[in-house]
Design an enzyme around this catalytic site. Structure first.
Site, PDB file in Angstrom:
ATOM      1  N   CYS A 140      10.684   0.256  11.781  1.00 25.82           N
ATOM      2  CA  CYS A 140      10.942   1.450  12.583  1.00 25.82           C
ATOM      3  C   CYS A 140       9.737   2.390  12.704  1.00 25.82           C
ATOM      4  O   CYS A 140       9.559   3.018  13.755  1.00 25.82           O
ATOM      5  CB  CYS A 140      12.176   2.190  12.082  1.00 25.82           C
ATOM      6  SG  CYS A 140      12.202   2.525  10.331  1.00 25.82           S
ATOM      7  N   ARG A 193      -3.202  -0.747   6.336  1.00 24.17           N
ATOM      8  CA  ARG A 193      -2.713  -2.123   6.419  1.00 24.17           C
ATOM      9  C   ARG A 193      -1.551  -2.349   5.462  1.00 24.17           C
ATOM     10  O   ARG A 193      -1.406  -3.424   4.886  1.00 24.17           O
ATOM     11  CB  ARG A 193      -3.832  -3.140   6.166  1.00 24.17           C
ATOM     12  CG  ARG A 193      -3.513  -4.521   6.794  1.00 24.17           C
ATOM     13  CD  ARG A 193      -4.565  -5.578   6.461  1.00 24.17           C
ATOM     14  NE  ARG A 193      -5.880  -5.174   6.885  1.00 24.17           N
ATOM     15  CZ  ARG A 193      -6.979  -5.320   6.141  1.00 24.17           C
ATOM     16  NH1 ARG A 193      -6.909  -5.838   4.938  1.00 24.17           N
ATOM     17  NH2 ARG A 193      -8.152  -4.915   6.607  1.00 24.17           N
ATOM     18  N   SER A 194      -0.721  -1.349   5.302  1.00 18.69           N
ATOM     19  CA  SER A 194       0.451  -1.499   4.444  1.00 18.69           C
ATOM     20  C   SER A 194       1.480  -2.379   5.141  1.00 18.69           C
ATOM     21  O   SER A 194       1.474  -2.536   6.372  1.00 18.69           O
ATOM     22  CB  SER A 194       1.073  -0.135   4.135  1.00 18.69           C
ATOM     23  OG  SER A 194       1.677   0.400   5.303  1.00 18.69           O
ATOM     24  N   ASP A 203      -8.626  -1.525   6.103  1.00 20.64           N
ATOM     25  CA  ASP A 203      -8.120  -1.189   4.776  1.00 20.64           C
ATOM     26  C   ASP A 203      -9.284  -0.679   3.927  1.00 20.64           C
ATOM     27  O   ASP A 203     -10.401  -0.535   4.433  1.00 20.64           O
ATOM     28  CB  ASP A 203      -7.471  -2.422   4.145  1.00 20.64           C
ATOM     29  CG  ASP A 203      -6.428  -2.050   3.094  1.00 20.64           C
ATOM     30  OD1 ASP A 203      -6.229  -0.855   2.866  1.00 20.64           O
ATOM     31  OD2 ASP A 203      -5.821  -2.961   2.505  1.00 20.64           O
TER      32      ASP A 203
END
Length: 368
Positions: free
Chosen positions: A154, A190-191, A213
């Protein structure tokens, strides 16, 4: 001069659509879907997100229940309970809980928990099934029928919906998969929750996406991932049409001198990663400082998608019919097996009867 966009205005039509769908359900005598939130940390951003979620759901007619857990070790049991509760239609876990602490079950306990959420209740779209489908650009769960769309993460989805409203980002006149063709995007994060899925989504729409990252840069392009060795964050930002910042630290600031005129800048971090005043002095810049309101709208949208995919009474009736048909097939198969067994038994009886009759006949003839 640049301009700042209020994300709540972008969220509004999505929330109005959610309200209309809830009203239709209630008109038909159907109770609104139930979203359960699990909170087991003191992270201010997580608590704020939980608060926003509760307020938005209440305002839009969705039932929302926040379950606060004092001990993080209890989250897995609470999650399993919600997964198996037919009255629960969606689950959101507010991270971080364990952070990157090693887990007996995988790389980290938070990753393990994300993959433990049932795909039928995962409003965040972060479980293994939805992540895998996203990275493979699989958009439906029920190929080839293609009636059940996948749920997308989301927060990443909120950025996409924001960019769709910004000038020069999306070209809907092009075919699906090419709406962002020719666009260069730099995502500084970059999670697994935001940066990686966002890079994949934008690349699936045709953009060249540079994923930055702490110690590496990768290029997402046409479903392929390649490491970038000959670029710096500065060189990438300078040539990007779109820059997304998501650095979760108060001290980080993206140098505004790197931002070119007419660039779209989206901040998804809970901290402001860019100096707003100097950024808005750049000609033609579009700046979105917060995405939270749109993220909550996407959360509600995902809940309804799950509800219609798996939990609506019509789905349950269809499931019961399919189950009954399957049971009927078993009964018919059992009937066939029983008929075969009866035929075998009858044949054996006939052979035995013939043998006895023959023996009697031989005995009678012998007496004669």
């Amino acid at each position: 001069m640049g301009r700042k966009i209020d994300a709540s205005n972008i969220a509004k039509p999505f929330r109005e659509d959610v309200k209309a769908q809830i009203a239709e359900l209630q008109k038909a005598g159907i109770e609104a879907p139930l979203l359960v939130g699990l909170l087991a940390n003191n992270d201010p951003a997580a608590r704020q997100y939980a608060e926003w979620t509760g307020k938005a759901c209440t305002a839009d007619g969705i039932r929302y229940e926040l379950r606060i857990l004092d001990d993080p070790i209890d989250v897995e049991a609470a999650l399993n309970e919600a997964n198996n509760d037919p009255k629960v239609h969606g689950i959101i876990v507010y991270y971080p809980i364990f952070g990157q602490v090693e887990s007996f079950s995988g790389t980290s306990q938070d990753d393990y928990l994300r993959d433990s959420v049932s795909y039928k209740r995962d409003v965040e779209g972060l479980c293994h099934m939805y992540r895998t489908n996203l990275y493979k650009n699989v958009r439906y769960l029920d190929y080839p029928s293609n009636t059940q769309k996948c749920v997308l993460p989301c927060t990443a989805l909120s950025v996409v919906k924001i960019l769709e409203t910004c000038p020069g980002c999306y070209d809907k006149s092009k075919p699906i998969g090419k709406h962002m063709e020719g666009r260069i995007v730099t995502v500084i994060n970059r999670s697994e929750i935001v940066g990686r899925p966002l890079a994949a989504m934008l690349a699936n729409d045709g953009a060249d996406v540079y994923s930055v990252d702490i110690n590496s840069i990768y290029l997402f392009r046409h479903g392929r991932l390649s490491k970038v060795e000959d670029e710096s964050v500065e060189s990438l930002v300078r040539k990007s049409n779109i820059v997304v910042t998501g650095v979760p630290t108060k001290s980080y600031r993206l140098p505004t001198e790197w931002i070119q005129p007419n660039t779209t800048v989206v901040n998804v971090a809970s901290f402001r990663n860019v100096d707003e005043e100097s950024l808005l002095k750049i000609e033609g810049v579009t700046y979105i400082p917060m995405v939270g309101k749109v993220t909550v709208a996407m959360l509600e949208r995902n809940l309804l998608r799950l509800y219609y995919n798996f939990h609506h009474p019509s789905c349950r009736m269809l499931g019961m019919r399919e189950q009954n048909n399957a049971v009927g097939e078993v009964y018919r198969d059992d009937g066939k097996e029983k008929n075969v067994e009866m035929r075998r038994a009858n044949n054996a009886l006939q052979v035995y009867t013939a043998f006895i009759a023959t023996a009697i006949l031989v005995a009678v003839l012998a007496k004669k």
